[in-house]
Scaffold this motif. Structure first.
Motif, short mmCIF file in Angstrom:
data_model
loop_
_atom_site.label_atom_id
_atom_site.label_comp_id
_atom_site.label_asym_id
_atom_site.label_seq_id
_atom_site.Cartn_x
_atom_site.Cartn_y
_atom_site.Cartn_z
N GLU A 24 0.82 -1.21 0.00
CA GLU A 24 0.00 0.00 0.00
C GLU A 24 0.86 1.26 0.00
N ALA A 99 -4.15 5.40 0.54
CA ALA A 99 -5.49 4.99 0.95
C ALA A 99 -6.32 4.52 -0.24
N GLU A 100 -6.08 5.10 -1.41
CA GLU A 100 -6.77 4.63 -2.61
C GLU A 100 -6.38 3.19 -2.92
N HIS A 102 -5.24 1.10 -0.59
CA HIS A 102 -5.80 0.37 0.55
C HIS A 102 -7.26 0.00 0.30
N ARG A 103 -8.01 0.90 -0.28
CA ARG A 103 -9.44 0.64 -0.53
C ARG A 103 -9.64 -0.61 -1.38
N HIS A 104 -8.70 -0.87 -2.28
CA HIS A 104 -8.84 -2.01 -3.19
C HIS A 104 -8.25 -3.30 -2.62
N GLU A 106 -7.55 -4.03 0.81
CA GLU A 106 -8.02 -4.45 2.14
C GLU A 106 -9.43 -5.02 1.99
N ASP A 108 -13.21 -6.08 2.37
CA ASP A 108 -14.37 -5.55 3.07
C ASP A 108 -15.09 -6.71 3.76
N PRO A 116 -12.50 -0.83 9.57
CA PRO A 116 -11.26 -0.04 9.54
C PRO A 116 -10.62 0.11 10.91
N ASN A 180 -7.29 6.12 5.41
CA ASN A 180 -7.76 4.75 5.21
C ASN A 180 -9.21 4.58 5.66
N ALA A 183 -11.37 6.25 3.11
CA ALA A 183 -11.39 5.51 1.85
C ALA A 183 -12.38 4.36 1.89
N LYS A 184 -12.66 3.84 3.08
CA LYS A 184 -13.63 2.76 3.23
C LYS A 184 -15.05 3.27 3.42
#
Length: 221
Positions: A24, A99-100, A102-104, A106, A108, A116, A180, A183-184
């Motif tokens: 990341e 963080a962009e 990380h959004r992909h 990490e 969900d 988060p 982060n 971003a979520k």
């Protein structure tokens, strides 16, 4: 929804999280540099990347201590590279770019706002920090770190010859944590705490409120 008192991870899970954090941060830096600075300092960045990825542990060793050293070395190199060329203000943009990524990468889960916060708790666990999951709701969750062991690790790294650029780890950590969480899709909040030589913080993530219903449509006659 599962309830958490403290985070437990296997050695392999710890190593995997260090690797994900490295990915990341480095991918975020490359993203930031290409977006904000175009072709500037490309050659220098390639040299830094070669140092980041030098002497890596075997991917299947699952040694979290070795991967922790790799991550911390990389973080220190990237902070020095960015701040020395563009100044401290660029840290926020780097955190947002990371963080962009990380959004992909990490996953969900089904924990809502707790998701988060659990990621931050896992990071605290990696360093051996003293922490408590203060609230574990899906709409609002909170983490309290009473002793942040990143400060302890920094001093050990410094003694090994790692060059530190930032006066305190909070200067980037707070930017990365808030970015982060946002971003979520959650609203972040943090507060630095501590005293008498202790360094701590409190983190919160809050789910957005549902939009208020609009006026009812008129009935046609």
């Amino acid at each position: 929804m599962a309830q958490y008192a403290i985070i437990t991870m296997t050695q392999a899970e710890r190593a995997a999280l260090w690797q994900r954090r490295l990915f990341e941060a480095e991918a975020g830096m490359t993203r930031h540099l290409s977006r904000e600075h175009g072709g500037q300092d490309v050659a220098d960045w390639i040299q830094i990347r070669s140092r980041i990825f030098a002497d890596l542990p075997e991917a299947d060793t699952g040694d979290p201590v070795a991967w922790q050293r790799v991550f911390f070395r990389a973080q220190a190199l990237m902070e020095q590279f960015l701040v020395s060329r563009y100044g401290h203000a660029e840290l926020r943009l780097w955190a947002q770019a990371a963080a962009e990524v990380h959004r992909h990468v990490e996953p969900d889960g089904e924990d809502g706002a707790l998701g988060p916060i659990l990621r931050l708790a896992r990071q605290a666990e990696l360093y051996g920090s003293d922490y408590t999951l203060a609230e574990t709701g899906s709409d609002h969750a909170a983490l309290r770190i009473d002793h942040c062991a990143i400060w302890d690790y920094r001093e050990r790294a410094r003694s090994r010859g790692v060059q530190l650029t930032l006066a305190r780890p909070c200067d980037y950590c707070t930017l990365a944590g808030t970015a982060n969480i946002a971003a979520k899709g959650y609203t972040p909040a943090f507060e630095l705490t501590g005293g008498d030589g202790e360094h701590g913080c409190r983190w919160e993530a809050t789910a957005p409120r549902p939009a208020a219903p609009g006026p009812a449509a008129g009935r046609e006659n």
